[in-house]
Scaffold this active site. Structure first.
Site, PDB file in Angstrom:
ATOM      1  CG  PHE A 275     -16.604 -64.897 -61.070  1.00 22.56           C
ATOM      2  CD1 PHE A 275     -17.505 -65.004 -62.112  1.00 22.56           C
ATOM      3  CD2 PHE A 275     -16.213 -63.626 -60.657  1.00 22.56           C
ATOM      4  CE1 PHE A 275     -18.011 -63.879 -62.728  1.00 22.56           C
ATOM      5  CE2 PHE A 275     -16.711 -62.490 -61.268  1.00 22.56           C
ATOM      6  CZ  PHE A 275     -17.614 -62.611 -62.308  1.00 22.56           C
TER       7      PHE A 275
ATOM      8  CB  SER B 113     -20.481 -59.690 -63.109  1.00 26.15           C
ATOM      9  OG  SER B 113     -20.792 -58.446 -62.520  1.00 26.15           O
TER      10      SER B 113
ATOM     11  CB  CYS C 139     -15.234 -59.008 -62.304  1.00 22.47           C
ATOM     12  SG  CYS C 139     -17.013 -58.726 -62.125  1.00 22.47           S
TER      13      CYS C 139
ATOM     14  CB  THR D  39     -20.320 -54.364 -66.076  1.00 26.75           C
ATOM     15  OG1 THR D  39     -19.859 -54.428 -64.728  1.00 26.75           O
ATOM     16  CG2 THR D  39     -21.828 -54.176 -66.086  1.00 26.75           C
TER      17      THR D  39
ATOM     18  CB  ALA E 143     -12.174 -48.415 -66.155  1.00 27.67           C
TER      19      ALA E 143
ATOM     20  CG  HIS F 156     -12.428 -57.285 -57.544  1.00 31.84           C
ATOM     21  ND1 HIS F 156     -13.064 -57.141 -56.337  1.00 31.84           N
ATOM     22  CD2 HIS F 156     -13.374 -57.035 -58.489  1.00 31.84           C
ATOM     23  CE1 HIS F 156     -14.325 -56.807 -56.531  1.00 31.84           C
ATOM     24  NE2 HIS F 156     -14.535 -56.745 -57.837  1.00 31.84           N
TER      25      HIS F 156
ATOM     26  CB  THR G  75      -4.144 -76.840 -55.842  1.00 28.60           C
ATOM     27  OG1 THR G  75      -5.553 -77.024 -55.716  1.00 28.60           O
ATOM     28  CG2 THR G  75      -3.475 -77.125 -54.503  1.00 28.60           C
TER      29      THR G  75
END
Length: 200
Positions: A2, A40, A47, A49, A67, A105, A150
């Site tokens: 991404f 995704s 992220c 699914t 999960a 992640h 930033t």
């Protein structure tokens, strides 16, 4: 992959426990025909699914499973009906890289220490988990709830970011306040640079 450029703000419609998983249904404005099963989507930086997609009334609803690991290291476990989440579709070859490379992640949960509003902008001071602070550098990049930002300044485990009016208007960050928990993903290049240095 991404870029940290949010393209929609979705709303959690439901969260259903399924053993160690939680099934989330999220409403969005994306065209349901453009979302494939297995796609995704970054949901406030996480992220996830797509396992189902449907059209209900004027909204698209997609379903994802979170999960145990996701629930443990992100804010997803605190989401409930009505929670607003930043959404970004996965990067395609040829797309504009407007932010920075974001994997989806999430590394952990940071906390907003303060917010100062001025000239339609906002400055946040954020406290990162101690183990992540060494990866955060002045003028470097960081993703907060999936938004590419930033880093303006760093002070130990604390760092500041400046949010322009557009970012405040089109993401969930405009509603954030001191004390709020947010997902943080450090810059991928900073992680690899640190690993190379350690290897030497």
């Amino acid at each position: 992959m991404f870029t940290g450029i949010v393209t929609d703000v979705g709303e959690v419609v439901s969260m259903e426990p399924r053993g160690e998983l939680r099934r989330l249904r999220i409403a969005c404005s994306y065209d349901s025909n453009s979302i494939a099963l297995g796609a995704s989507i970054a949901c406030s930086g996480v992220c996830l699914t797509v396992v189902a997609v449907a059209r209900e009334d004027a909204r698209t609803i997609f379903e994802v499973d979170a999960a145990a690991e996701t629930l443990a290291v992100t804010t997803v476990g605190t989401w409930a009906h009505g929670t607003r989440v930043n959404l970004e579709r996965a990067l395609k070859i040829g797309d504009e890289l407007g932010g920075h490379i974001v994997t989806g992640h999430v590394d952990g949960v940071a906390r907003i220490l303060s917010r100062e509003d001025f000239d339609d902008m906002s400055q946040f001071w954020v406290e990162s988990p101690r183990e992540l602070s060494r990866f955060i550098a002045k003028k470097g990049s960081v993703a907060l709830d999936g938004v590419s930002l930033t880093v303006n300044d760093v002070d130990g485990d604390r760092f500041s970011v400046l949010l322009i009016p557009h970012t405040l208007a089109v993401t969930t960050l405009g509603a954030r306040r001191a004390g709020d928990a947010i997902n943080i993903e450090i810059d991928l290049m900073a992680r690899y640079a640190a690993r190379l240095r350690e290897a030497r």
